[in-house]
Motif scaffolding. Sequence first.
Motif, PDB file in Angstrom:
ATOM      1  N   GLU A 176       0.835  -1.187   0.000  1.00 24.37           N
ATOM      2  CA  GLU A 176       0.000   0.000   0.000  1.00 24.37           C
ATOM      3  C   GLU A 176       0.878   1.248   0.000  1.00 24.37           C
ATOM      4  O   GLU A 176       2.018   1.242   0.463  1.00 24.37           O
ATOM      5  N   ASP A 177       0.327   2.348  -0.546  1.00 24.70           N
ATOM      6  CA  ASP A 177       1.052   3.612  -0.521  1.00 24.70           C
ATOM      7  C   ASP A 177       1.380   3.989   0.920  1.00 24.70           C
ATOM      8  O   ASP A 177       0.589   3.761   1.835  1.00 24.70           O
ATOM      9  N   TYR A 178       2.544   4.566   1.118  1.00 24.89           N
ATOM     10  CA  TYR A 178       2.951   4.963   2.462  1.00 24.89           C
ATOM     11  C   TYR A 178       2.859   6.480   2.606  1.00 24.89           C
ATOM     12  O   TYR A 178       2.811   7.217   1.617  1.00 24.89           O
ATOM     13  N   ASP A 179       2.845   6.936   3.846  1.00 29.05           N
ATOM     14  CA  ASP A 179       2.769   8.358   4.153  1.00 29.05           C
ATOM     15  C   ASP A 179       4.160   8.853   4.529  1.00 29.05           C
ATOM     16  O   ASP A 179       4.735   8.400   5.527  1.00 29.05           O
ATOM     17  N   HIS A 196      14.410  15.306  -0.932  1.00 27.21           N
ATOM     18  CA  HIS A 196      13.539  16.433  -1.225  1.00 27.21           C
ATOM     19  C   HIS A 196      12.083  15.990  -1.105  1.00 27.21           C
ATOM     20  O   HIS A 196      11.724  14.887  -1.522  1.00 27.21           O
ATOM     21  N   PRO A 197      11.210  16.836  -0.524  1.00 27.16           N
ATOM     22  CA  PRO A 197       9.789  16.467  -0.413  1.00 27.16           C
ATOM     23  C   PRO A 197       9.103  16.531  -1.769  1.00 27.16           C
ATOM     24  O   PRO A 197       8.698  17.595  -2.227  1.00 27.16           O
ATOM     25  N   GLY A 198       8.977  15.402  -2.439  1.00 32.07           N
ATOM     26  CA  GLY A 198       8.365  15.372  -3.766  1.00 32.07           C
ATOM     27  C   GLY A 198       6.854  15.384  -3.684  1.00 32.07           C
ATOM     28  O   GLY A 198       6.253  15.518  -2.614  1.00 32.07           O
ATOM     29  N   GLU A 199       6.217  15.238  -4.823  1.00 33.41           N
ATOM     30  CA  GLU A 199       4.755  15.233  -4.911  1.00 33.41           C
ATOM     31  C   GLU A 199       4.275  13.911  -5.499  1.00 33.41           C
ATOM     32  O   GLU A 199       4.286  13.719  -6.710  1.00 33.41           O
ATOM     33  N   PRO A 200       3.801  12.961  -4.672  1.00 35.85           N
ATOM     34  CA  PRO A 200       3.668  13.069  -3.218  1.00 35.85           C
ATOM     35  C   PRO A 200       4.805  12.399  -2.450  1.00 35.85           C
ATOM     36  O   PRO A 200       4.832  12.461  -1.232  1.00 35.85           O
ATOM     37  N   PHE A 201       5.745  11.736  -3.152  1.00 28.35           N
ATOM     38  CA  PHE A 201       6.753  10.954  -2.454  1.00 28.35           C
ATOM     39  C   PHE A 201       8.130  11.600  -2.566  1.00 28.35           C
ATOM     40  O   PHE A 201       8.414  12.330  -3.518  1.00 28.35           O
ATOM     41  N   PRO A 202       9.003  11.340  -1.587  1.00 28.61           N
ATOM     42  CA  PRO A 202      10.318  11.994  -1.567  1.00 28.61           C
ATOM     43  C   PRO A 202      11.192  11.588  -2.742  1.00 28.61           C
ATOM     44  O   PRO A 202      11.010  10.524  -3.339  1.00 28.61           O
ATOM     45  N   LYS A 244      17.460   5.692 -10.573  1.00 20.67           N
ATOM     46  CA  LYS A 244      17.278   4.367  -9.981  1.00 20.67           C
ATOM     47  C   LYS A 244      16.536   4.430  -8.651  1.00 20.67           C
ATOM     48  O   LYS A 244      15.696   3.582  -8.349  1.00 20.67           O
ATOM     49  N   VAL A 245      16.854   5.457  -7.845  1.00 21.05           N
ATOM     50  CA  VAL A 245      16.318   5.536  -6.485  1.00 21.05           C
ATOM     51  C   VAL A 245      14.888   6.075  -6.452  1.00 21.05           C
ATOM     52  O   VAL A 245      14.017   5.528  -5.760  1.00 21.05           O
ATOM     53  N   ASN A 246      14.609   7.145  -7.188  1.00 18.98           N
ATOM     54  CA  ASN A 246      13.317   7.822  -7.065  1.00 18.98           C
ATOM     55  C   ASN A 246      12.117   6.953  -7.444  1.00 18.98           C
ATOM     56  O   ASN A 246      11.086   7.005  -6.763  1.00 18.98           O
ATOM     57  N   PRO A 247      12.179   6.142  -8.513  1.00 21.93           N
ATOM     58  CA  PRO A 247      11.030   5.264  -8.789  1.00 21.93           C
ATOM     59  C   PRO A 247      10.762   4.272  -7.665  1.00 21.93           C
ATOM     60  O   PRO A 247       9.607   3.903  -7.422  1.00 21.93           O
ATOM     61  N   GLN A 248      11.815   3.841  -6.962  1.00 23.99           N
ATOM     62  CA  GLN A 248      11.614   2.926  -5.836  1.00 23.99           C
ATOM     63  C   GLN A 248      10.937   3.650  -4.677  1.00 23.99           C
ATOM     64  O   GLN A 248      10.032   3.103  -4.030  1.00 23.99           O
ATOM     65  N   LEU A 249      11.354   4.900  -4.412  1.00 23.20           N
ATOM     66  CA  LEU A 249      10.750   5.665  -3.319  1.00 23.20           C
ATOM     67  C   LEU A 249       9.305   6.042  -3.622  1.00 23.20           C
ATOM     68  O   LEU A 249       8.551   6.381  -2.709  1.00 23.20           O
ATOM     69  N   ALA A 250       8.916   5.991  -4.879  1.00 26.07           N
ATOM     70  CA  ALA A 250       7.519   6.256  -5.228  1.00 26.07           C
ATOM     71  C   ALA A 250       6.624   5.070  -4.901  1.00 26.07           C
ATOM     72  O   ALA A 250       5.399   5.195  -4.940  1.00 26.07           O
TER      73      ALA A 250
END
Length: 206
Positions: free
Chosen positions: A108-111, A143-149, A178-184
Amino acid sequence: MSTEGTPETVTELGPGMGGRWLVTTRGSQHIWDLDRMTYTRIPGAGRGQFIGDGQPQRIWNIGAWPKVGQSFYLEWDWTYDAVQTRLSSTVQKIERLADDEPEPDEPEDYDPEPYTDDDGWVWCRVTVTTDGHTRTAVGGYLHPGEPFPQLLCGIFDLAEALGLDEPSDPVCLAVSEKVNPQLARQPWAVLECPQFKAKLHLVAPQ
């Protein structure tokens, strides 16, 4: 190799590859998701049951990549500070999974709010192993992305905290891609290349 109506097959997987692959060994199947860097074991009838079966597990280290006629070996995270290992039986077939085939249960999406400090930076713990040495840094590097870092300019502060040379712009871009798609998708990310391996996990601000 693939033909119309049949899945693409290869004889081995390796660094730099992407996609989702079904690796068949003697009696079991294994899903390698090289975009998300996760591994899922699906034991066959009569095969032993192991911790984590049926659920995607984040890959920490690959000692031997899947190759037809050989065994693969990997380490995957069980808890933040503990790993499990897997040495497979002989690989018999490797085939690409089609995009429309069912995937294992999605997390599930995380906060990200619990990991964000008063200034808006998202905190993480990063462990990097290179040249046989392991280094760890904790801080608000995301960085605080929209919506994930996202890992953007904070990579320079992170490299300094880890005692690494300042990365070039192309290296920064490659790591972020490589990192940002995983953090999404989840509050952690892994990165592996011939020079180093790294694990990033979101933590509460300290």
